[in-house]
Design a protein around this motif. Structure first.
Motif, PDB file in Angstrom:
ATOM      1  N   SER A 226       0.705  -1.309   0.130  1.00  0.00           N
ATOM      2  CA  SER A 226      -0.048   0.122   0.105  1.00  0.00           C
ATOM      3  C   SER A 226       0.789   1.212   0.007  1.00  0.00           C
ATOM      4  CB  SER A 226      -0.855  -0.077   1.306  1.00  0.00           C
ATOM      5  OG  SER A 226      -1.838  -1.144   1.316  1.00  0.00           O
ATOM      6  N   VAL A 227       2.110   1.193   0.447  1.00  0.00           N
ATOM      7  CA  VAL A 227       2.763   2.597   0.789  1.00  0.00           C
ATOM      8  C   VAL A 227       3.837   2.576  -0.519  1.00  0.00           C
ATOM      9  CG1 VAL A 227       4.116   3.992   2.380  1.00  0.00           C
ATOM     10  CG2 VAL A 227       2.244   2.339   3.125  1.00  0.00           C
ATOM     11  N   PRO A 228       3.622   3.480  -1.358  1.00  0.00           N
ATOM     12  CA  PRO A 228       4.762   3.114  -2.505  1.00  0.00           C
ATOM     13  C   PRO A 228       5.730   4.175  -2.352  1.00  0.00           C
ATOM     14  CG  PRO A 228       2.950   5.403  -2.709  1.00  0.00           C
ATOM     15  CD  PRO A 228       2.654   4.647  -1.485  1.00  0.00           C
ATOM     16  N   VAL A 229       6.338   3.633  -1.106  1.00  0.00           N
ATOM     17  CA  VAL A 229       7.956   4.090  -0.971  1.00  0.00           C
ATOM     18  C   VAL A 229       9.038   3.046  -1.405  1.00  0.00           C
ATOM     19  CG1 VAL A 229       7.535   5.404   1.067  1.00  0.00           C
ATOM     20  CG2 VAL A 229       8.128   2.847   1.131  1.00  0.00           C
ATOM     21  N   ASP A 230      10.391   3.495  -1.644  1.00  0.00           N
ATOM     22  CA  ASP A 230      11.177   2.577  -1.901  1.00  0.00           C
ATOM     23  C   ASP A 230      11.698   1.308  -1.183  1.00  0.00           C
ATOM     24  OD1 ASP A 230      12.115   4.439  -4.188  1.00  0.00           O
ATOM     25  OD2 ASP A 230      12.801   5.712  -2.237  1.00  0.00           O
ATOM     26  N   THR A 231      11.490   1.543   0.108  1.00  0.00           N
ATOM     27  CA  THR A 231      11.685   0.350   1.162  1.00  0.00           C
ATOM     28  C   THR A 231      10.737   0.373   2.286  1.00  0.00           C
ATOM     29  OG1 THR A 231      14.286   0.282   0.762  1.00  0.00           O
ATOM     30  CG2 THR A 231      13.460  -0.540   2.779  1.00  0.00           C
ATOM     31  N   VAL A 232      10.030  -0.796   2.306  1.00  0.00           N
ATOM     32  CA  VAL A 232       9.325  -0.999   3.544  1.00  0.00           C
ATOM     33  C   VAL A 232       9.975  -1.878   4.367  1.00  0.00           C
ATOM     34  CG1 VAL A 232       7.130  -1.970   4.516  1.00  0.00           C
ATOM     35  CG2 VAL A 232       6.965  -0.417   2.429  1.00  0.00           C
ATOM     36  N   GLY A 233      10.470  -1.402   5.686  1.00  0.00           N
ATOM     37  CA  GLY A 233      10.935  -2.031   6.539  1.00  0.00           C
ATOM     38  C   GLY A 233      10.144  -2.506   7.676  1.00  0.00           C
ATOM     39  N   ILE A 234      10.604  -3.343   8.951  1.00  0.00           N
ATOM     40  CA  ILE A 234       9.608  -3.893   9.755  1.00  0.00           C
ATOM     41  C   ILE A 234      10.200  -3.392  11.055  1.00  0.00           C
ATOM     42  CG2 ILE A 234       8.790  -6.054  10.670  1.00  0.00           C
ATOM     43  CD1 ILE A 234       9.487  -7.353   8.102  1.00  0.00           C
ATOM     44  N   ASP A 235       9.277  -2.971  11.973  1.00  0.00           N
ATOM     45  CA  ASP A 235       9.513  -2.723  13.347  1.00  0.00           C
ATOM     46  C   ASP A 235       9.208  -4.044  13.915  1.00  0.00           C
ATOM     47  OD1 ASP A 235      10.251  -0.355  12.805  1.00  0.00           O
ATOM     48  OD2 ASP A 235       8.701   0.870  14.047  1.00  0.00           O
ATOM     49  N   ALA A 236      10.184  -4.917  14.383  1.00  0.00           N
ATOM     50  CA  ALA A 236      10.116  -6.339  14.447  1.00  0.00           C
ATOM     51  C   ALA A 236       9.980  -6.769  16.097  1.00  0.00           C
ATOM     52  CB  ALA A 236      11.525  -7.049  14.090  1.00  0.00           C
ATOM     53  N   TYR A 237       8.547  -6.804  16.815  1.00  0.00           N
ATOM     54  CA  TYR A 237       8.372  -7.309  17.962  1.00  0.00           C
ATOM     55  C   TYR A 237       7.414  -8.486  17.909  1.00  0.00           C
ATOM     56  CZ  TYR A 237      10.415  -2.928  19.014  1.00  0.00           C
ATOM     57  OH  TYR A 237      11.403  -1.899  19.155  1.00  0.00           O
ATOM     58  N   PRO A 238       7.754  -9.717  16.926  1.00  0.00           N
ATOM     59  CA  PRO A 238       6.724 -10.609  16.849  1.00  0.00           C
ATOM     60  C   PRO A 238       6.684 -11.663  18.193  1.00  0.00           C
ATOM     61  CG  PRO A 238       8.942 -11.308  15.828  1.00  0.00           C
ATOM     62  CD  PRO A 238       8.987  -9.794  16.346  1.00  0.00           C
ATOM     63  N   ARG A 239       5.265 -12.264  18.432  1.00  0.00           N
ATOM     64  CA  ARG A 239       5.125 -13.149  19.322  1.00  0.00           C
ATOM     65  C   ARG A 239       5.275 -14.527  18.689  1.00  0.00           C
ATOM     66  NH1 ARG A 239      -0.215  -9.854  21.028  1.00  0.00           N
ATOM     67  NH2 ARG A 239       0.876  -7.898  21.977  1.00  0.00           N
ATOM     68  N   LEU A 240       6.508 -15.081  19.178  1.00  0.00           N
ATOM     69  CA  LEU A 240       6.767 -16.447  18.467  1.00  0.00           C
ATOM     70  C   LEU A 240       6.372 -17.708  19.368  1.00  0.00           C
ATOM     71  CD1 LEU A 240      10.455 -15.483  17.351  1.00  0.00           C
ATOM     72  CD2 LEU A 240       8.191 -15.113  16.250  1.00  0.00           C
ATOM     73  N   GLY A 241       5.780 -17.289  20.340  1.00  0.00           N
ATOM     74  CA  GLY A 241       5.088 -18.702  21.164  1.00  0.00           C
ATOM     75  C   GLY A 241       6.292 -19.622  21.770  1.00  0.00           C
ATOM     76  N   ILE A 242       7.364 -19.186  22.051  1.00  0.00           N
ATOM     77  CA  ILE A 242       8.397 -19.903  22.531  1.00  0.00           C
ATOM     78  C   ILE A 242       8.863 -19.542  24.006  1.00  0.00           C
ATOM     79  CG2 ILE A 242       9.508 -20.306  20.285  1.00  0.00           C
ATOM     80  CD1 ILE A 242      11.495 -17.869  21.105  1.00  0.00           C
ATOM     81  N   PRO A 243       8.987 -20.468  24.820  1.00  0.00           N
ATOM     82  CA  PRO A 243       9.206 -20.224  26.241  1.00  0.00           C
ATOM     83  C   PRO A 243      10.469 -19.157  26.756  1.00  0.00           C
ATOM     84  CG  PRO A 243       9.947 -22.506  25.758  1.00  0.00           C
ATOM     85  CD  PRO A 243       9.452 -21.717  24.715  1.00  0.00           C
ATOM     86  N   ALA A 244      10.525 -18.690  27.735  1.00  0.00           N
ATOM     87  CA  ALA A 244      11.843 -17.653  28.064  1.00  0.00           C
ATOM     88  C   ALA A 244      13.066 -18.501  28.076  1.00  0.00           C
ATOM     89  CB  ALA A 244      11.421 -17.199  29.450  1.00  0.00           C
ATOM     90  N   ASN A 245      13.057 -19.831  28.547  1.00  0.00           N
ATOM     91  CA  ASN A 245      14.201 -20.647  28.656  1.00  0.00           C
ATOM     92  C   ASN A 245      14.444 -21.335  27.197  1.00  0.00           C
ATOM     93  OD1 ASN A 245      12.158 -22.679  28.400  1.00  0.00           O
ATOM     94  ND2 ASN A 245      12.783 -23.843  30.395  1.00  0.00           N
TER      95      ASN A 245
END
Length: 364
Positions: A226-245
């Motif tokens: 949707s956004v017609p720029v040269d580069t679309v990057g990511i602010d990366a805070y995904p919830r990956l469903g893995i344990p803290a350990n």
């Protein structure tokens, strides 16, 4: 005396012919930093291994004070093995439906921003600037609010206001050799609006460098379409469903799977504009939470998470990563690994993991 005259001539010739940083269109910028470049500087085609510098301005700081603050941050950034810097700075809006954006004394002016840009370029760093909507007053009005829910009542008025806000920063970026202007970040509701095309077209009349947009981690595909720029990057805070350990290897595998699903093609054009995590166990549940009062410090989970993310980004062939964050007013030499807010990686175990990742990525 003849030998002295010869030395003076050599020095004068060197002063005239020493290469100067260029503006995005290849011409020398009026504000470009003078002086010798470092032995190793970012070059086109290299990954962007960087840090997000967040700057809330202090109006009483003179230009000289700004440069001193920038220098101590930049020394640490270069020492980390980074080759890029993105300068994020706040702007504001009154309500979630307001039709205009505003600035106040916390927003660095283009002229003050230029002083820090010049110092970064003098350090050999690739430089981006990124206005970031401050959402604290929005959250205070409604805890569900954030910049991604911004939905102006009159979008024509909002985009006109935003265009006027960006204009002097684009002019500064053109004149001072800024390689990328990230013209928007995490504006989920607005990012499908057709008015971005006009805003981008208007920006290109002033600025010839790369235009970027930073998508929230859960809306990259939509932004890329949707956004017609040269580069679309990511602010990366995904919830990956893995344990803290989880081990670093397990975290890296989870990151690889998420990247493969999120950025399945042309990843070399995509940087992670923000990569951050708190030094607490809860970071695996919601990495976007910067600090939980009363939560025990856990440097290990932060180091594993950030190290795994950096390695996965490299393995997936992304365009680079920017670590969130360092603040202009902070002195890295005074970092307190025990007492600092949990979202800081400076001086903590994570910094060692990140330094090694940058070194290995640069060597390829």
């Amino acid at each position: 005396m003849r030998w002295l005259v010869g030395i003076v001539v050599v020095l004068l010739v060197a002063a005239v012919t020493w290469p100067r940083p260029d503006t995005p269109d290849g011409t020398a910028g009026s504000g470009a930093a003078d002086g010798p470049r470092p032995a190793v500087a970012w070059q086109p085609g290299q990954p962007q291994l960087g840090v997000q510098l967040y700057w809330v301005d202090v109006p009483s700081d003179t230009t000289e004070v700004l440069r001193r603050k920038a220098d101590r941050i930049l020394d640490h950034v270069v020492g980390l093995g980074a080759n890029s810097l993105s300068i994020s700075f706040p702007f504001f809006t009154e309500t979630i439906t307001a039709n205009r954006v505003v600035v106040d004394e916390r927003t660095p002016s283009p002229e003050r921003l230029a002083a820090v840009v010049d110092e970064a370029r003098r350090s050999g760093l690739r430089v981006s600037i990124r206005p970031l909507l401050d959402e604290r007053n929005l959250v205070e009005a409604d805890s569900r609010n954030w910049r991604g829910r911004l939905d102006p009542a009159d979008r024509d008025a909002w985009f006109a206001s935003y265009r006027d806000f960006l204009a002097p920063y684009l002019q500064m970026a053109q004149g001072h050799g800024v390689q990328t202007v990230v013209i928007g970040a995490e504006l989920n509701v607005l990012q499908t609006d057709r008015r971005w095309a006009d805003l981008v077209e208007d920006a290109r009349r002033t600025y010839s460098g790369e235009l970027g947009y930073a998508a929230n981690w859960d809306s990259f595909g939509q932004a890329a379409r949707s956004v017609p720029v040269d580069t679309v990057g990511i602010d990366a805070y995904p919830r990956l469903g893995i344990p803290a350990n989880a081990t670093t290897a397990q975290m890296q595998l989870a990151w690889r799977r998420w990247l493969q699903q999120t950025v399945p093609s042309a990843p070399g054009d995509v940087p992670l504009y923000e990569l951050g995590a708190a030094a607490e166990a809860g970071t695996v549940t919601d990495p976007a939470v910067p600090h939980t009062a009363g939560a025990p410090l856990d440097e290990g989970v932060q180091a594993r998470w950030l190290g795994a993310a950096c390695r996965a980004a490299q393995a997936h062939g992304l365009g680079g990563v920017y670590l969130w964050k360092m603040e202009l007013d902070a002195d890295p030499a005074l970092a307190d690994p025990v007492g600092d807010l949990h979202d800081s990686w400076v001086g903590r175990t994570a910094e060692t993991a990140l330094r090694q990742c940058f070194a290995d990525w640069s060597a390829r």
